[in-house]
Motif scaffolding. Structure first.
Motif, PDB file in Angstrom:
ATOM      1  N   LEU A   1       4.446   3.369 -15.116  1.00  0.00           N
ATOM      2  CA  LEU A   1       3.382   2.715 -14.350  1.00  0.00           C
ATOM      3  C   LEU A   1       3.558   1.196 -14.327  1.00  0.00           C
ATOM      4  O   LEU A   1       3.383   0.553 -13.290  1.00  0.00           O
ATOM      5  CB  LEU A   1       2.018   3.075 -14.946  1.00  0.00           C
ATOM      6  CG  LEU A   1       1.517   4.492 -14.696  1.00  0.00           C
ATOM      7  CD1 LEU A   1       0.269   4.770 -15.533  1.00  0.00           C
ATOM      8  CD2 LEU A   1       1.213   4.710 -13.219  1.00  0.00           C
ATOM      9  N   VAL A   2       3.880   0.620 -15.477  1.00  0.00           N
ATOM     10  CA  VAL A   2       4.064  -0.836 -15.568  1.00  0.00           C
ATOM     11  C   VAL A   2       5.232  -1.278 -14.692  1.00  0.00           C
ATOM     12  O   VAL A   2       5.144  -2.276 -13.959  1.00  0.00           O
ATOM     13  CB  VAL A   2       4.280  -1.264 -17.031  1.00  0.00           C
ATOM     14  CG1 VAL A   2       4.693  -2.734 -17.101  1.00  0.00           C
ATOM     15  CG2 VAL A   2       3.012  -1.037 -17.843  1.00  0.00           C
ATOM     16  N   LYS A   3       6.324  -0.546 -14.748  1.00  0.00           N
ATOM     17  CA  LYS A   3       7.494  -0.871 -13.927  1.00  0.00           C
ATOM     18  C   LYS A   3       7.163  -0.735 -12.448  1.00  0.00           C
ATOM     19  O   LYS A   3       7.591  -1.559 -11.619  1.00  0.00           O
ATOM     20  CB  LYS A   3       8.654   0.051 -14.305  1.00  0.00           C
ATOM     21  CG  LYS A   3       9.952  -0.269 -13.593  1.00  0.00           C
ATOM     22  CD  LYS A   3      11.072   0.635 -14.078  1.00  0.00           C
ATOM     23  CE  LYS A   3      12.377   0.300 -13.363  1.00  0.00           C
ATOM     24  NZ  LYS A   3      13.492   1.182 -13.831  1.00  0.00           N
ATOM     25  N   HIS A   4       6.394   0.279 -12.108  1.00  0.00           N
ATOM     26  CA  HIS A   4       5.988   0.516 -10.719  1.00  0.00           C
ATOM     27  C   HIS A   4       5.130  -0.635 -10.203  1.00  0.00           C
ATOM     28  O   HIS A   4       5.281  -1.085  -9.056  1.00  0.00           O
ATOM     29  CB  HIS A   4       5.220   1.841 -10.643  1.00  0.00           C
ATOM     30  CG  HIS A   4       4.759   2.213  -9.280  1.00  0.00           C
ATOM     31  ND1 HIS A   4       3.480   1.957  -8.835  1.00  0.00           N
ATOM     32  CD2 HIS A   4       5.396   2.829  -8.254  1.00  0.00           C
ATOM     33  CE1 HIS A   4       3.349   2.402  -7.612  1.00  0.00           C
ATOM     34  NE2 HIS A   4       4.491   2.929  -7.222  1.00  0.00           N
TER      35      HIS A   4
ATOM     36  N   ALA B   1      -8.628   3.734 -12.935  1.00  0.00           N
ATOM     37  CA  ALA B   1      -7.418   3.304 -12.236  1.00  0.00           C
ATOM     38  C   ALA B   1      -7.236   4.115 -10.954  1.00  0.00           C
ATOM     39  O   ALA B   1      -6.839   3.568  -9.914  1.00  0.00           O
ATOM     40  CB  ALA B   1      -6.206   3.457 -13.139  1.00  0.00           C
ATOM     41  N   ALA B   2      -7.529   5.407 -11.032  1.00  0.00           N
ATOM     42  CA  ALA B   2      -7.430   6.260  -9.844  1.00  0.00           C
ATOM     43  C   ALA B   2      -8.466   5.864  -8.796  1.00  0.00           C
ATOM     44  O   ALA B   2      -8.169   5.813  -7.591  1.00  0.00           O
ATOM     45  CB  ALA B   2      -7.607   7.721 -10.240  1.00  0.00           C
TER      46      ALA B   2
ATOM     47  N   GLN C   1       0.821  -1.211   0.000  1.00  0.00           N
ATOM     48  CA  GLN C   1       0.000   0.000   0.000  1.00  0.00           C
ATOM     49  C   GLN C   1       0.858   1.265   0.000  1.00  0.00           C
ATOM     50  O   GLN C   1       0.533   2.240  -0.674  1.00  0.00           O
ATOM     51  CB  GLN C   1      -0.945  -0.009   1.215  1.00  0.00           C
ATOM     52  CG  GLN C   1      -2.021  -1.091   1.158  1.00  0.00           C
ATOM     53  CD  GLN C   1      -2.816  -1.054  -0.133  1.00  0.00           C
ATOM     54  OE1 GLN C   1      -3.260   0.008  -0.591  1.00  0.00           O
ATOM     55  NE2 GLN C   1      -2.985  -2.224  -0.753  1.00  0.00           N
ATOM     56  N   ASN C   2       1.954   1.220   0.757  1.00  0.00           N
ATOM     57  CA  ASN C   2       2.865   2.371   0.746  1.00  0.00           C
ATOM     58  C   ASN C   2       3.438   2.590  -0.657  1.00  0.00           C
ATOM     59  O   ASN C   2       3.594   3.730  -1.104  1.00  0.00           O
ATOM     60  CB  ASN C   2       4.002   2.161   1.749  1.00  0.00           C
ATOM     61  CG  ASN C   2       3.554   2.309   3.186  1.00  0.00           C
ATOM     62  OD1 ASN C   2       2.575   3.001   3.468  1.00  0.00           O
ATOM     63  ND2 ASN C   2       4.255   1.648   4.110  1.00  0.00           N
ATOM     64  N   HIS C   3       3.724   1.495  -1.334  1.00  0.00           N
ATOM     65  CA  HIS C   3       4.279   1.587  -2.687  1.00  0.00           C
ATOM     66  C   HIS C   3       3.241   2.115  -3.670  1.00  0.00           C
ATOM     67  O   HIS C   3       3.547   3.000  -4.481  1.00  0.00           O
ATOM     68  CB  HIS C   3       4.776   0.210  -3.124  1.00  0.00           C
ATOM     69  CG  HIS C   3       5.360   0.200  -4.499  1.00  0.00           C
ATOM     70  ND1 HIS C   3       6.576   0.776  -4.804  1.00  0.00           N
ATOM     71  CD2 HIS C   3       4.885  -0.316  -5.682  1.00  0.00           C
ATOM     72  CE1 HIS C   3       6.825   0.627  -6.094  1.00  0.00           C
ATOM     73  NE2 HIS C   3       5.831  -0.032  -6.646  1.00  0.00           N
TER      74      HIS C   3
ATOM     75  N   GLY D   1       2.860   8.184  -4.713  1.00  0.00           N
ATOM     76  CA  GLY D   1       2.763   9.355  -5.596  1.00  0.00           C
ATOM     77  C   GLY D   1       3.057   9.059  -7.051  1.00  0.00           C
ATOM     78  O   GLY D   1       2.722   9.871  -7.926  1.00  0.00           O
ATOM     79  N   THR D   2       3.647   7.913  -7.343  1.00  0.00           N
ATOM     80  CA  THR D   2       3.992   7.584  -8.731  1.00  0.00           C
ATOM     81  C   THR D   2       2.750   7.412  -9.592  1.00  0.00           C
ATOM     82  O   THR D   2       2.665   7.962 -10.700  1.00  0.00           O
ATOM     83  CB  THR D   2       4.839   6.295  -8.782  1.00  0.00           C
ATOM     84  OG1 THR D   2       6.050   6.499  -8.061  1.00  0.00           O
ATOM     85  CG2 THR D   2       5.166   5.928 -10.228  1.00  0.00           C
ATOM     86  N   ILE D   3       1.784   6.648  -9.107  1.00  0.00           N
ATOM     87  CA  ILE D   3       0.560   6.412  -9.894  1.00  0.00           C
ATOM     88  C   ILE D   3      -0.200   7.709 -10.089  1.00  0.00           C
ATOM     89  O   ILE D   3      -0.677   7.998 -11.195  1.00  0.00           O
ATOM     90  CB  ILE D   3      -0.311   5.341  -9.219  1.00  0.00           C
ATOM     91  CG1 ILE D   3       0.413   3.990  -9.234  1.00  0.00           C
ATOM     92  CG2 ILE D   3      -1.669   5.221  -9.919  1.00  0.00           C
ATOM     93  CD1 ILE D   3      -0.338   2.866  -8.559  1.00  0.00           C
TER      94      ILE D   3
END
Length: 269
Positions: A76-79, A49-50, A18-20, A24-26
Motif C-alpha cells: 500500500l505504501v509503495k502504491h 481508508a476504503a 484516480q485510475n491508479h 484494485g491494489t488498495i
C-alpha cells in the motif's frame, strides 16, 4: 506557453491518479489486512481508508496473520508513492492553470492522498492478538476453551496466557497421559502444568487488571511447576481452580458453583 496545453496535462494527471488509486491494489491489500486480523482498531482504519475512495472491501475473517498485515501495508505504501509522484507533477504546473477547472479536483485529490497517508501510518502497528470474538489477548489473561466430557456434556477448560519469544502460549493444568487439554474427564489423578501455543479458540474470560503486574501471575505459575505429584480432582481442584489461583491467588471453580446453585434452586422450588 499557453494555459490550454497545461490545463489538458493537469486534467490528464488528475485522471491518472484516480485510475491508479482505483486499479484494485488498495481494495486487495486492505481486504487482505482485514481478513487476517480481528484487531478492531485496524479493522476500523481499513474501513476509513476504503471510505476515502468510496470502495467496499472484503472483511470476512480468514485467520490471524501478522506477516500478511505488514506485506500488504508495504504494498500500500509503495502504491501511494506512485500517486504522490503524479501529484507532485501537478504541483509544478497547477499555478499556470485556470482554477475554474482545477481547484475542486486539486482539493479532493490532495485530501485523498493525505488521508491515505495518515491511515497507512496508523496501520503501522503490530496487530493485537485476539480471540474468536475479537477480544484483545494479553499476558496474564484468564482464558478457556470449550470441551466435552465422555458423556457429551460441555465444560470449559481454563488456562492462563503467557508470553514467549514465538508468541503467546497458554499455561493450563490437566490430568491424563497426554499433553493436551482433555476432552475426557476423570474423577481424580495427578495433575500437570503444561503450555500450548495460543489459538483464537481460547476465549478471554477475564483480563488481568492493570493494577496487577504479570510478574505476580508468572511467579505463581513457576511455583506451581515445582510441586510434584499435585493431585487433580474434578470436584476439589481442577483446571479452573488452578487457573484462577494463578490469576488471582484464589482457587475457585465457577462451573461447579453454578451447578450447585442450580441444584439448590431446583430443591427450593
Amino acid at each position: 506557453m499557453s494555459r490550454k496545453p497545461l490545463l489538458g496535462k493537469a486534467l490528464h494527471l488528475f485522471s491518472e491518479i484516480q485510475n491508479h488509486l482505483h486499479n484494485g491494489t488498495i481494495y486487495h491489500e486492505l481486504s487482505q489486512i482485514s481478513r487476517h486480523t480481528r484487531d478492531k482498531e485496524i479493522l476500523d482504519i481499513c474501513q476509513r481508508a476504503a471510505d476515502c475512495l468510496e470502495i467496499e472491501i472484503d472483511s470476512s475473517f480468514k485467520e490471524n496473520n501478522v506477516d500478511q498485515h505488514f506485506h500488504s501495508l508495504k504494498t500500500l505504501v509503495k502504491h501511494l508513492q506512485k500517486a504522490n509522484q503524479i501529484f507532485n507533477s501537478i504541483l509544478e504546473i497547477i499555478s499556470e492553470c485556470n482554477p475554474k477547472w482545477t481547484e475542486a479536483l486539486f482539493k479532493a485529490t490532495e485530501s485523498q492522498i493525505v488521508s491515505l497517508s495518515n491511515y497507512y501510518a496508523l496501520l503501522d502497528k503490530i496487530p493485537d492478538v485476539t480471540d474468536i470474538n475479537g477480544e484483545p489477548v494479553k499476558p496474564g489473561d484468564l482464558v478457556y476453551v470449550e470441551c466435552q466430557d465422555e458423556e457429551g456434556k460441555n465444560y470449559q477448560h481454563y488456562g492462563i496466557v503467557t508470553p514467549s519469544q514465538k508468541g503467546f502460549r497458554v499455561a493450563h493444568f490437566f490430568t491424563g497421559a497426554t499433553v493436551k487439554a482433555q476432552n475426557s474427564l476423570v474423577e481424580k489423578g495427578f495433575g500437570y502444568v503444561h503450555e500450548v501455543y495460543y489459538s483464537p479458540e481460547w476465549i478471554v474470560k477475564e483480563h488481568l487488571p492493570d493494577s496487577i503486574p504479570f510478574s505476580q501471575v508468572e511467579g505463581r505459575i513457576k511455583e506451581s511447576r515445582k510441586e510434584e505429584r499435585r493431585l487433580w480432582n474434578k470436584l476439589r481442584y481442577n483446571c479452573e481452580h488452578w487457573a484462577r489461583q494463578m490469576f488471582s491467588g484464589e482457587a475457585r471453580c465457577t462451573q461447579l458453583e453454578e451447578r450447585r446453585n442450580k441444584k439448590e434452586a431446583t430443591l427450593n422450588c
